[in-house]
Design a protein around this motif. Sequence first.
Motif, short mmCIF file in Angstrom:
data_model
loop_
_atom_site.label_atom_id
_atom_site.label_comp_id
_atom_site.label_asym_id
_atom_site.label_seq_id
_atom_site.Cartn_x
_atom_site.Cartn_y
_atom_site.Cartn_z
N GLN A 174 10.36 0.05 5.46
CA GLN A 174 9.91 -0.22 6.44
C GLN A 174 8.65 -1.00 7.18
O GLN A 174 9.35 -1.99 7.58
N HIS A 175 8.09 -1.25 6.47
CA HIS A 175 6.89 -2.55 6.64
C HIS A 175 7.73 -4.14 5.58
O HIS A 175 7.29 -5.19 6.70
N PHE A 176 8.73 -3.65 4.79
CA PHE A 176 9.11 -4.70 4.39
C PHE A 176 10.34 -5.60 5.16
O PHE A 176 10.28 -6.32 5.59
N ARG A 177 11.37 -4.79 5.50
CA ARG A 177 11.42 -5.03 6.65
C ARG A 177 11.27 -5.81 7.33
O ARG A 177 11.40 -6.57 8.01
N THR A 178 10.15 -4.73 8.44
CA THR A 178 9.21 -6.49 9.66
C THR A 178 8.90 -7.61 8.92
O THR A 178 8.95 -8.70 9.26
N ALA A 179 8.24 -7.64 7.79
CA ALA A 179 7.63 -8.65 6.67
C ALA A 179 9.11 -9.29 7.40
O ALA A 179 8.38 -10.46 7.57
N VAL A 180 10.17 -9.44 6.47
CA VAL A 180 11.45 -10.45 6.84
C VAL A 180 11.82 -10.62 7.73
O VAL A 180 12.14 -12.51 8.15
N ASP A 181 11.69 -10.11 8.94
CA ASP A 181 11.86 -11.03 10.06
C ASP A 181 10.59 -11.43 10.91
O ASP A 181 10.77 -12.30 11.59
N LEU A 182 9.50 -11.09 10.75
CA LEU A 182 8.42 -11.70 10.90
C LEU A 182 8.59 -13.09 10.17
O LEU A 182 7.96 -14.09 11.29
N ALA A 183 8.13 -12.91 9.03
CA ALA A 183 8.59 -14.45 8.48
C ALA A 183 10.01 -15.26 9.02
O ALA A 183 9.19 -16.78 9.47
N ARG A 184 10.70 -14.92 8.88
CA ARG A 184 12.12 -15.99 9.67
C ARG A 184 12.01 -16.25 11.41
O ARG A 184 11.99 -17.37 11.66
N GLU A 185 11.26 -15.35 12.32
CA GLU A 185 10.68 -15.80 13.15
C GLU A 185 9.48 -16.34 12.97
O GLU A 185 9.69 -17.55 13.44
N SER A 186 8.80 -16.82 12.26
CA SER A 186 7.91 -17.71 11.69
C SER A 186 8.07 -19.21 11.94
O SER A 186 7.67 -20.09 11.11
N GLY A 187 9.25 -18.41 11.10
CA GLY A 187 9.77 -20.21 10.07
C GLY A 187 9.27 -20.49 8.42
O GLY A 187 9.11 -21.80 8.58
N ASP A 188 8.43 -18.85 8.37
CA ASP A 188 8.25 -19.26 6.64
C ASP A 188 8.72 -18.48 5.43
O ASP A 188 9.10 -17.64 5.20
N GLN A 189 9.74 -20.03 5.38
CA GLN A 189 10.92 -19.67 4.01
C GLN A 189 9.30 -18.92 2.32
O GLN A 189 10.75 -18.22 2.07
N ALA A 190 9.16 -19.04 2.16
CA ALA A 190 7.61 -18.80 0.99
C ALA A 190 7.14 -17.59 1.25
O ALA A 190 7.82 -16.38 0.15
N GLN A 191 6.97 -17.03 2.16
CA GLN A 191 7.10 -15.73 2.60
C GLN A 191 8.01 -15.06 3.13
O GLN A 191 8.10 -13.27 2.68
N GLN A 236 0.76 -1.14 -0.13
CA GLN A 236 0.08 -0.51 -0.30
C GLN A 236 0.69 1.57 0.49
O GLN A 236 0.89 2.02 -0.66
N ALA A 237 1.95 1.02 0.72
CA ALA A 237 2.80 2.06 0.71
C ALA A 237 3.35 2.55 -0.90
O ALA A 237 3.65 3.69 -0.77
N GLU A 238 4.56 1.96 -0.86
CA GLU A 238 4.43 1.47 -2.57
C GLU A 238 3.64 2.56 -3.72
O GLU A 238 3.76 2.57 -4.61
N ARG A 239 2.29 1.81 -2.94
CA ARG A 239 0.89 2.71 -4.21
C ARG A 239 0.98 3.79 -3.76
O ARG A 239 0.61 3.98 -5.20
N ARG A 240 2.21 4.37 -2.61
CA ARG A 240 1.95 5.33 -2.68
C ARG A 240 3.27 7.01 -3.43
O ARG A 240 3.09 8.07 -3.01
#
Length: 663
Positions: A197-214, A185-189
């Motif tokens: 910042q949101h994508f960095r958070t997503a990377v951290d959350l994916a690693r914390e969750s062990g979700d390699q696809a995400q 959504q931020a990129e569309r604006r």
Amino acid sequence: MPDLVYRTTEGNPFFTDEVLRGLIERGDLFRRDGVWDRLDIDEIEVPESVRDAIGERLSRLDEDVQSVLAVASVLGQTFGFDDIASLGEQSEDLLERALEVAIEAGLLRSMGGESYTFNHVLTQQTLYEELPPRRRRRLHLAAGAAMENRSPPGRELRAAEIAWHFLEAGEPARALPHALAAGDQAERRFAHLEAEQHFRTAVDLARESGDQAQEAVSLERLGGVLRIESDHAEALDQLEAASLLLAEAADVEGEIRLTAQIALTHAERGTIREGVERVEQLLNKVSEAAPSSALAAIYAALARLYYFGNHQRKSLMAAERAVELARAVSDERILVQAEVRRAAALYLLGHLDEALPSAQGAYQLANRMGDRDSACRALHTISAVHMVKGELVESERFRRLMLAVAEEMDDPNQVAFATANLGLTLIYRGSWTEARSVLQNFAAMGERLGSTWYSTYGATFFAYLEFMQGDTEDAARLRDGATSTEAHSGDPFIQALWAEQEIRTGDPSAAIERLRASFQREEVIIADSIGWAVLAWAQQEAGLPVAEATARRGLEVNEECPHVLHHTDVLRVLAVILRESGKLDESESRFEEGAMLASSIPYPFSEARIRHEWAKLLIARKEKDSARQQLERALAIFQHLGAAPDRERTELALEGLEGKGIL
């Protein structure tokens, strides 16, 4: 009393207001008979901190009101009635009464409709920090779940809030998709830093969750926004990391898509060979792959690599393959990117009658799809075609439109490139004062841009303008600071501008060496004629007998890839060489042809230089009046442009004509 309050609050407006409100509510400060009065100073206790003042005021409210405000604090500084009601802690009647009491107490303000905001962020923080951690997490979870269950439009608009609530609730897996949605959504604006910042958070959350696809998805999105921000080194790191994850998962389609992003990053970074090798390695691996959007994207990216690397026939072939694949899978998003690349290659190969309608069609498609990046690139080609045809008014119009679109995107690469090319068009048009202002804007954005393929253009054009206006020190500084990439070493136009400065400072050998790399390829491109012209000039200054043949080669090249502006420069250089070798009739014919062409465009600087050199021929023929006319016309143009060195040379020539010096 004022001294007592000031000693505690130190004049902080909010703290002062809270203290005074608290004193009034406590009864220490009161009105009697229409006049403000107070207790004795010894009886008044002033809170030691702003949080104490807030806490004291909150403690006087009913427990129900305090509870509602505590729950509201979890929602942030501003919240809606539906949000707090959805948490299910209190009935709507109780909520309405509590909110009204808080507004009367000055702790909340109504924002109109059903929105409310705390009177200060410290009020919200004080309430929030008083909540027990377990209850705080439970409320965040409830808030996130309530927002997540809303209709898609409402849910998408609040993706960042939902991600934050689930993150604070200790639910990384539930926060992850919303962090990604918030970044998109931020990129569309075009809010690139927020998206990062949101994508960095997503990377951290994916690693914390062990979700390699995400994790791969998050790394890809992060790499994409870093490329836009010109942080190419980290962009490549993140994209390569995502590519490894996709390779481990045997996701071939995803790996192809990632490689296209990696290729585009190498193109903009100027590491062309590395990017081409990366793409070829992938294409060898998927040689039997069926048509797909990802495969179309990789060919479109390869076309841009070849374009930036000055291999235009290869760029055209890759672009046409991308067009074919995009049409096969009905992917208009990739199709417009491929058409933009095709138009650009056609332009540089001199196929102007094909390039212009192709770029116009790509621009219309990009506009319809809302693809501003492709629209920008199409506008560049449209403007460039008009420029090489000598249609400078139209060229400037499209340059300004390109800059407006680039600024709307807040893409530093596109803004820099559009700024540089607008500056160049203004130089050609003779608007040197405005060109200087425009190119100074480029210099101001240099630190943000960093070292990219784009950064050389503005520095080169600005240095050229500075040099021609007599500021050789500034020109040298810009030259020394200009980015040099493998792509630019083979760009005849960029190298010709630098080489001309070397010739005029008495170093034609350096100019010859500089231009050598520009012609180490078989294909002819639109900028080649200026390279041949400046090379011939350098050879003439160095006393090499091949100068005339080189200049005539420039004429041949310009017939194959016509560039009206550069044609005037080729004619001037050839005419000078012919004059110096005693071929005066052909020399004068070339001078006359060049002056008429430059005047008709109009291209003032070229016209003035031609007339100045033409005057020397007329002096040799003892046609003093004609020589004076040419010099006076040249001088008027140089004065208007602010071309100080050429103005001084022309003034000396006029003095010499009158016997006060030498021509």
